[in-house]
Enzyme design. Structure first.
Site, PDB file in Angstrom:
ATOM      1  N   LYS A 182      16.094 -14.694 -26.709  1.00  0.00           N
ATOM      2  CA  LYS A 182      16.344 -13.609 -25.363  1.00  0.00           C
ATOM      3  C   LYS A 182      17.593 -12.736 -25.840  1.00  0.00           C
ATOM      4  CE  LYS A 182      14.344 -16.591 -21.966  1.00  0.00           C
ATOM      5  NZ  LYS A 182      14.177 -17.848 -22.443  1.00  0.00           N
TER       6      LYS A 182
HETATM    7  O1  S5P Z   1      11.057 -17.457 -17.438  1.00  0.00           O
HETATM    8  C1  S5P Z   1      11.091 -18.409 -18.384  1.00  0.00           C
HETATM    9  C2  S5P Z   1      11.220 -17.981 -19.641  1.00  0.00           C
HETATM   10  C3  S5P Z   1      11.131 -18.846 -20.605  1.00  0.00           C
HETATM   11  S1  S5P Z   1      11.168 -18.577 -22.395  1.00  0.00           S
HETATM   12  N1  S5P Z   1      11.354 -19.675 -18.052  1.00  0.00           N
HETATM   13  C4  S5P Z   1      11.657 -20.493 -18.955  1.00  0.00           C
HETATM   14  O2  S5P Z   1      11.605 -21.672 -18.653  1.00  0.00           O
HETATM   15  N2  S5P Z   1      11.593 -20.404 -20.269  1.00  0.00           N
HETATM   16  C5  S5P Z   1      11.820 -21.299 -21.265  1.00  0.00           C
HETATM   17  O3  S5P Z   1      10.667 -22.159 -21.264  1.00  0.00           O
HETATM   18  C6  S5P Z   1      13.003 -22.008 -21.268  1.00  0.00           C
HETATM   19  O4  S5P Z   1      14.128 -21.405 -22.030  1.00  0.00           O
HETATM   20  C7  S5P Z   1      12.765 -23.343 -21.973  1.00  0.00           C
HETATM   21  O5  S5P Z   1      12.752 -23.365 -23.275  1.00  0.00           O
HETATM   22  C8  S5P Z   1      11.229 -23.642 -21.484  1.00  0.00           C
HETATM   23  C9  S5P Z   1      10.860 -24.323 -20.279  1.00  0.00           C
HETATM   24  O6  S5P Z   1      11.028 -25.745 -20.312  1.00  0.00           O
HETATM   25  P1  S5P Z   1      10.588 -26.978 -19.261  1.00  0.00           P
HETATM   26  O7  S5P Z   1      11.513 -28.047 -20.129  1.00  0.00           O
HETATM   27  O8  S5P Z   1      11.341 -26.259 -18.146  1.00  0.00           O
HETATM   28  O9  S5P Z   1       9.190 -26.918 -19.261  1.00  0.00           O
END
Ligand code: S5P
Length: 259
Positions: free
Chosen positions: A93
């Site tokens: 990012k």
């Molecule tokens: O809006 C966002 C964008 C991203 S790229 N919300 C997110 O959660 N992410 C990414 O997606 C975050 O950096 C993490 O690597 C992943 C979500 O992970 P989880 O464990 O919550 O499914």
């Protein structure tokens, strides 16, 4: 209507080489699953990648949260990407003035096929990242996903901001392969991919603002072409089985969307 068009057909509209190869991989593997391999060590990163590799189109990394991530780790990741046919996205990012983003991105451009970037600093982040890619072999096959919207509670991404971000994808179609967003109307053209995080079958969120939806909602209603699953896969006892399950559910949701 983007949501009613198959990935095969949409590939013909892709102006970014990375988006075109993503469409190919998705169709070849029947996978619209991106795993967020958010694990603490390089050993765990490679281990989880081997487990989920068969089921994914993209492996998403935060290499700066991985202890002892070295050049060798990157080389091993690239070998696994080739073996299992997926792209590597470094979710750094980037959010800087172009000259700094260029230097920052040069640190990961050698091994990442895709990087994420915020649009808040303005459109020149995109040519800055293209410059970082251009120093690598096959740099013209790499691409950027711009963050138009976020999944977290209270985020500041307004509809106007998302629209302005989508306009950058129109301005630089060869470089911007996709948008990270949460709503189906943001993506400006058929050849641009929508990547949507916030997917988990077991829980609605975490204690730090993350918000989750099901595969059916994320693909069918929110318009995800590729859905990101992190802890739903990497933090369970059998990540391979979980990856297979999410792959099946996400692909079925895509087929349901087409029908
Ligand atoms: O809006 C966002 C964008 C991203 S790229 N919300 C997110 O959660 N992410 C990414 O997606 C975050 O950096 C993490 O690597 C992943 C979500 O992970 P989880 O464990 O919550 O499914």
């Amino acid at each position: 209507d983007r949501l009613k068009l198959s990935f095969e057909k949409r590939k013909q509209f892709a102006k970014s080489a990375a988006a075109a190869s993503l469409f190919d991989i998705m169709v070849a593997k029947n996978s619209n699953l991106c795993v967020a391999a958010d694990v603490p060590t390089a050993e765990k990163l490679l281990e989880i990648t081997k487990l989920v590799g068969p089921y994914i189109c993209v492996l998403k990394t935060h290499h700066d949260i991985v202890d002892n991530f070295t050049d060798d780790t990157a080389v091993e990741l690239q070998k696994l990407a080739k073996k299992f046919n997926f792209l590597i996205m470094e979710d750094r990012k980037f959010a800087e003035i172009g000259s700094i983003a260029l230097k920052q991105a040069s640190k990961v451009a050698g091994w990442a096929d895709l990087v994420t970037a915020h649009s808040n600093a303005g459109p020149d982040i995109v040519p800055a990242l293209r410059s970082a890619f251009s120093t690598c072999p096959e740099g013209d096959k790499k691409g950027v996903f711009l963050v138009a919207e976020m999944s977290s509670k209270g985020n500041l991404h307004s509809p106007e901001y998302a629209k302005a971000t989508a306009n950058m994808a129109i301005l630089y179609p060869e470089v911007v392969s996709g948008l990270v967003c949460q709503s189906p109307s943001v993506v400006p053209s058929l050849g641009v991919l929508q990547l949507t995080p916030g997917v988990n079958l077991e829980t609605k969120g975490d204690s730090l603002g993350q918000q989750y939806n099901t595969p059916e909602v994320v693909v069918g209603e929110k318009g995800a072409d590729i859905a990101v699953v992190g802890r739903g896969i990497v933090s369970v006892s059998d990540p391979a089985a979980a990856a297979q399950k999410y792959q099946t559910l996400l692909w079925q949701a895509y087929l349901n969307r087409l029908a």
